[in-house]
Design a protein around this motif. Sequence first.
Motif, PDB file in Angstrom:
ATOM      1  N   GLN A  24      -4.150  15.977   4.110  1.00 20.50           N
ATOM      2  CA  GLN A  24      -3.178  17.053   4.134  1.00 20.50           C
ATOM      3  C   GLN A  24      -1.811  16.627   3.560  1.00 20.50           C
ATOM      4  OE1 GLN A  24      -3.246  19.428   7.848  1.00 20.50           O
ATOM      5  NE2 GLN A  24      -5.113  18.346   8.406  1.00 20.50           N
ATOM      6  N   TRP A  25      -1.621  15.323   3.363  1.00 17.00           N
ATOM      7  CA  TRP A  25      -0.356  14.873   2.759  1.00 17.00           C
ATOM      8  C   TRP A  25      -0.529  13.852   1.642  1.00 17.00           C
ATOM      9  CZ3 TRP A  25       0.547   9.629   3.307  1.00 17.00           C
ATOM     10  CH2 TRP A  25      -0.089   8.966   4.367  1.00 17.00           C
ATOM     11  N   LEU A  26      -1.758  13.454   1.376  1.00 14.31           N
ATOM     12  CA  LEU A  26      -2.024  12.413   0.380  1.00 14.31           C
ATOM     13  C   LEU A  26      -1.489  12.775  -1.002  1.00 14.31           C
ATOM     14  CD1 LEU A  26      -3.452   9.677  -0.106  1.00 14.31           C
ATOM     15  CD2 LEU A  26      -5.538  10.950  -0.594  1.00 14.31           C
ATOM     16  N   LYS A  27      -1.520  14.061  -1.345  1.00 17.43           N
ATOM     17  CA  LYS A  27      -1.112  14.466  -2.704  1.00 17.43           C
ATOM     18  C   LYS A  27       0.378  14.272  -2.960  1.00 17.43           C
ATOM     19  CE  LYS A  27      -0.496  19.384  -1.542  1.00 17.43           C
ATOM     20  NZ  LYS A  27      -0.929  20.760  -1.895  1.00 17.43           N
ATOM     21  N   TYR A  28       1.148  14.010  -1.916  1.00 14.81           N
ATOM     22  CA  TYR A  28       2.593  13.829  -2.113  1.00 14.81           C
ATOM     23  C   TYR A  28       2.978  12.378  -2.335  1.00 14.81           C
ATOM     24  CZ  TYR A  28       2.433  18.595  -0.492  1.00 14.81           C
ATOM     25  OH  TYR A  28       2.128  19.935  -0.357  1.00 14.81           O
ATOM     26  N   ILE A  29       1.991  11.505  -2.427  1.00 15.14           N
ATOM     27  CA  ILE A  29       2.250  10.133  -2.860  1.00 15.14           C
ATOM     28  C   ILE A  29       2.437  10.176  -4.367  1.00 15.14           C
ATOM     29  CG2 ILE A  29       1.247   7.830  -3.094  1.00 15.14           C
ATOM     30  CD1 ILE A  29      -0.182   8.251  -0.451  1.00 15.14           C
ATOM     31  N   VAL A  43      -1.548   0.431  -7.561  1.00 11.28           N
ATOM     32  CA  VAL A  43      -1.866  -0.921  -8.029  1.00 11.28           C
ATOM     33  C   VAL A  43      -1.525  -1.994  -7.010  1.00 11.28           C
ATOM     34  CG1 VAL A  43      -1.608  -0.247 -10.442  1.00 11.28           C
ATOM     35  CG2 VAL A  43       0.380  -1.129  -9.185  1.00 11.28           C
ATOM     36  N   ALA A  44      -0.729  -1.652  -5.998  1.00 13.69           N
ATOM     37  CA  ALA A  44      -0.355  -2.651  -4.996  1.00 13.69           C
ATOM     38  C   ALA A  44       0.108  -1.952  -3.724  1.00 13.69           C
ATOM     39  CB  ALA A  44       0.756  -3.558  -5.522  1.00 13.69           C
ATOM     40  N   THR A  45      -0.163  -2.571  -2.582  1.00 15.41           N
ATOM     41  CA  THR A  45       0.308  -2.042  -1.299  1.00 15.41           C
ATOM     42  C   THR A  45       0.818  -3.195  -0.449  1.00 15.41           C
ATOM     43  OG1 THR A  45      -1.840  -2.238  -0.177  1.00 15.41           O
ATOM     44  CG2 THR A  45      -1.401  -0.169  -1.348  1.00 15.41           C
ATOM     45  N   CYS A  46       1.751  -2.881   0.440  1.00 14.14           N
ATOM     46  CA  CYS A  46       2.285  -3.918   1.309  1.00 14.14           C
ATOM     47  C   CYS A  46       2.944  -3.277   2.526  1.00 14.14           C
ATOM     48  CB  CYS A  46       3.321  -4.759   0.552  1.00 14.14           C
ATOM     49  SG  CYS A  46       3.866  -6.244   1.443  1.00 14.14           S
ATOM     50  N   GLU A  64      -6.386  -0.351   7.173  1.00 15.54           N
ATOM     51  CA  GLU A  64      -7.364   0.691   6.853  1.00 15.54           C
ATOM     52  C   GLU A  64      -6.708   1.860   6.140  1.00 15.54           C
ATOM     53  OE1 GLU A  64     -10.669   3.562   9.081  1.00 15.54           O
ATOM     54  OE2 GLU A  64      -9.660   1.958  10.195  1.00 15.54           O
ATOM     55  N   LEU A  65      -5.535   2.263   6.589  1.00 16.10           N
ATOM     56  CA  LEU A  65      -4.823   3.370   5.947  1.00 16.10           C
ATOM     57  C   LEU A  65      -4.507   3.038   4.494  1.00 16.10           C
ATOM     58  CD1 LEU A  65      -3.206   6.012   5.812  1.00 16.10           C
ATOM     59  CD2 LEU A  65      -1.269   4.763   6.797  1.00 16.10           C
ATOM     60  N   LEU A  66      -3.959   1.867   4.233  1.00 15.69           N
ATOM     61  CA  LEU A  66      -3.582   1.514   2.871  1.00 15.69           C
ATOM     62  C   LEU A  66      -4.804   1.348   1.970  1.00 15.69           C
ATOM     63  CD1 LEU A  66      -0.623  -0.966   3.485  1.00 15.69           C
ATOM     64  CD2 LEU A  66      -0.528   1.430   2.762  1.00 15.69           C
ATOM     65  N   ALA A  67      -5.888   0.830   2.518  1.00  9.60           N
ATOM     66  CA  ALA A  67      -7.115   0.701   1.729  1.00  9.60           C
ATOM     67  C   ALA A  67      -7.643   2.071   1.331  1.00  9.60           C
ATOM     68  CB  ALA A  67      -8.163  -0.072   2.521  1.00  9.60           C
ATOM     69  N   THR A  68      -7.575   3.028   2.247  1.00  5.87           N
ATOM     70  CA  THR A  68      -8.033   4.387   1.947  1.00  5.87           C
ATOM     71  C   THR A  68      -7.171   5.032   0.876  1.00  5.87           C
ATOM     72  OG1 THR A  68      -8.834   4.663   4.220  1.00  5.87           O
ATOM     73  CG2 THR A  68      -8.497   6.669   2.920  1.00  5.87           C
ATOM     74  N   ILE A  69      -5.866   4.875   0.989  1.00  5.08           N
ATOM     75  CA  ILE A  69      -4.952   5.446  -0.006  1.00  5.08           C
ATOM     76  C   ILE A  69      -5.222   4.842  -1.375  1.00  5.08           C
ATOM     77  CG2 ILE A  69      -2.541   5.523  -0.747  1.00  5.08           C
ATOM     78  CD1 ILE A  69      -1.762   5.758   2.205  1.00  5.08           C
ATOM     79  N   GLN A  70      -5.446   3.547  -1.425  1.00  7.07           N
ATOM     80  CA  GLN A  70      -5.626   2.867  -2.707  1.00  7.07           C
ATOM     81  C   GLN A  70      -6.915   3.287  -3.397  1.00  7.07           C
ATOM     82  OE1 GLN A  70      -4.917  -1.332  -2.466  1.00  7.07           O
ATOM     83  NE2 GLN A  70      -4.386  -1.459  -4.619  1.00  7.07           N
ATOM     84  N   THR A  71      -7.906   3.687  -2.624  1.00  4.89           N
ATOM     85  CA  THR A  71      -9.188   4.084  -3.218  1.00  4.89           C
ATOM     86  C   THR A  71      -9.313   5.600  -3.403  1.00  4.89           C
ATOM     87  OG1 THR A  71     -10.184   4.070  -0.997  1.00  4.89           O
ATOM     88  CG2 THR A  71     -10.403   2.077  -2.339  1.00  4.89           C
ATOM     89  N   HIS A  72      -8.252   6.343  -3.061  1.00  4.74           N
ATOM     90  CA  HIS A  72      -8.273   7.792  -3.253  1.00  4.74           C
ATOM     91  C   HIS A  72      -7.004   8.244  -3.970  1.00  4.74           C
ATOM     92  CE1 HIS A  72     -11.275   7.282  -0.084  1.00  4.74           C
ATOM     93  NE2 HIS A  72     -11.751   8.457  -0.409  1.00  4.74           N
ATOM     94  N   PRO A  73      -6.835   7.824  -5.221  1.00  2.00           N
ATOM     95  CA  PRO A  73      -5.619   8.162  -5.957  1.00  2.00           C
ATOM     96  C   PRO A  73      -5.499   9.665  -6.194  1.00  2.00           C
ATOM     97  CG  PRO A  73      -7.261   7.241  -7.442  1.00  2.00           C
ATOM     98  CD  PRO A  73      -7.795   7.074  -6.049  1.00  2.00           C
ATOM     99  N   GLN A  74      -4.264  10.148  -6.274  1.00  6.84           N
ATOM    100  CA  GLN A  74      -3.978  11.558  -6.482  1.00  6.84           C
ATOM    101  C   GLN A  74      -3.027  11.732  -7.664  1.00  6.84           C
ATOM    102  OE1 GLN A  74      -5.198  14.080  -4.113  1.00  6.84           O
ATOM    103  NE2 GLN A  74      -6.442  12.336  -3.481  1.00  6.84           N
ATOM    104  N   ASN A  75      -3.039  12.929  -8.248  1.00  7.24           N
ATOM    105  CA  ASN A  75      -2.003  13.321  -9.204  1.00  7.24           C
ATOM    106  C   ASN A  75      -1.830  12.340 -10.359  1.00  7.24           C
ATOM    107  OD1 ASN A  75      -1.438  15.492  -7.480  1.00  7.24           O
ATOM    108  ND2 ASN A  75       0.094  14.310  -6.355  1.00  7.24           N
ATOM    109  N   ASN A  76      -2.934  11.879 -10.930  1.00  5.54           N
ATOM    110  CA  ASN A  76      -2.848  10.975 -12.071  1.00  5.54           C
ATOM    111  C   ASN A  76      -2.071   9.705 -11.734  1.00  5.54           C
ATOM    112  OD1 ASN A  76      -3.640  10.465 -14.750  1.00  5.54           O
ATOM    113  ND2 ASN A  76      -1.605  11.016 -15.519  1.00  5.54           N
TER     114      ASN A  76
END
Length: 362
Positions: free
Chosen positions: A356-361, A112-115, A96-108
């Motif tokens: 609160q930390w997503l933008k640092y990906i 494209v892949a998660t594992c 669930e965490l990785l799916a959320t990150i993949q659908t909420h991209p940040q900072n341009n």
Amino acid sequence: NTTTGTNMIVQRLFLLAASLLPAASAFAPSSLSSSPRHVRHLAVASSLESDAAVVVNGDAATESQSSPTTQQPNKQKRLAILLCPAQFCVPIDYEELLATIQTHPQNNVEVVATCVAPLPRTEWIKVAKQLPTKNFLDANLSVKVTLDWYFDAMETALADLFAEGGDDVEVCVIGHSIGGWVARAYLGGLSSSSTSVYRLARERVTSLITLGTPHISPESALVDQTRGLLREIESSADCTSQSLFDRGVSVTCVGSSSLVGKIITTDVEEIIAATSYLPLVGRLGDIKGDGIVPTDLAFMESPARRVEVEKCLETGNAVRHAHVLPTPWNLIDGEAASLSLPDDIVWYGSPGVLSQWLKYIE
């Protein structure tokens, strides 16, 4: 309530036991001159100099310096994410965490892949071969020897990400709990890997984010729960945030200050937190943390970013160490999901905390 209190007691026992297990591996130093890594380092430096001490306290983020440098519009960055799991947690726990990150991209950034590093809970049994050794008793375990199986899983995942992401994909490594300092060790070269995957990772990994990871093993601790592993990582010059920064890897440490540990209280959860914090810091008092890891241990030195979360911005609930209860006894199905905690348990990957930390990906 009684159910939540019981869940948290059991969670604390297994997660605390988890910290007895080893984890580490890293990137060996090399010349940066005229390399793509050196060019990337300049961009990382621009960003980190502006926000190296970010503290998120409830409603907003306050920064000791100016806001992060705004990047000029350019080609969208293609990024893959490797997640290093907590002890006894399995890949399905993080879907669930990785799916959320993949659908909420940040900072341009386009993810494209998660594992998740493919570690069934049965893999942790491999730590047992170190238990009867003199090095274990002396708290002098070797990261390379003790955690080779975890490093192998990381490289398996990295190989899949490189294959799926293509020639221009870069990598963000996210480590939860013990997974954060294992990843730190890998990026610092302590795995002594010489594989082609390692060499490629050396060029492609651009960021490390740790969630509820103990980065410090203080002298005041009542017991070294990692039996020397974390101490080896701390003492390695190549595992410092400055060394990683110099190689073009931005570091962000996320820790919670939601739960105060107290012995004299009627709050069961505060007692549980105190019994977790005490052996790690060697003292009592109003110590804050996520219920397992004290806040003061969750951060690396500058230039690593420090993101301290006080509460969930959506619900106002306390931010706890994990969202699941590991099941190390389930060795028949090592891939089965851990037990989910009640819906009102908020952790680092919950909505209102992730933001609160997503933008640092990056």
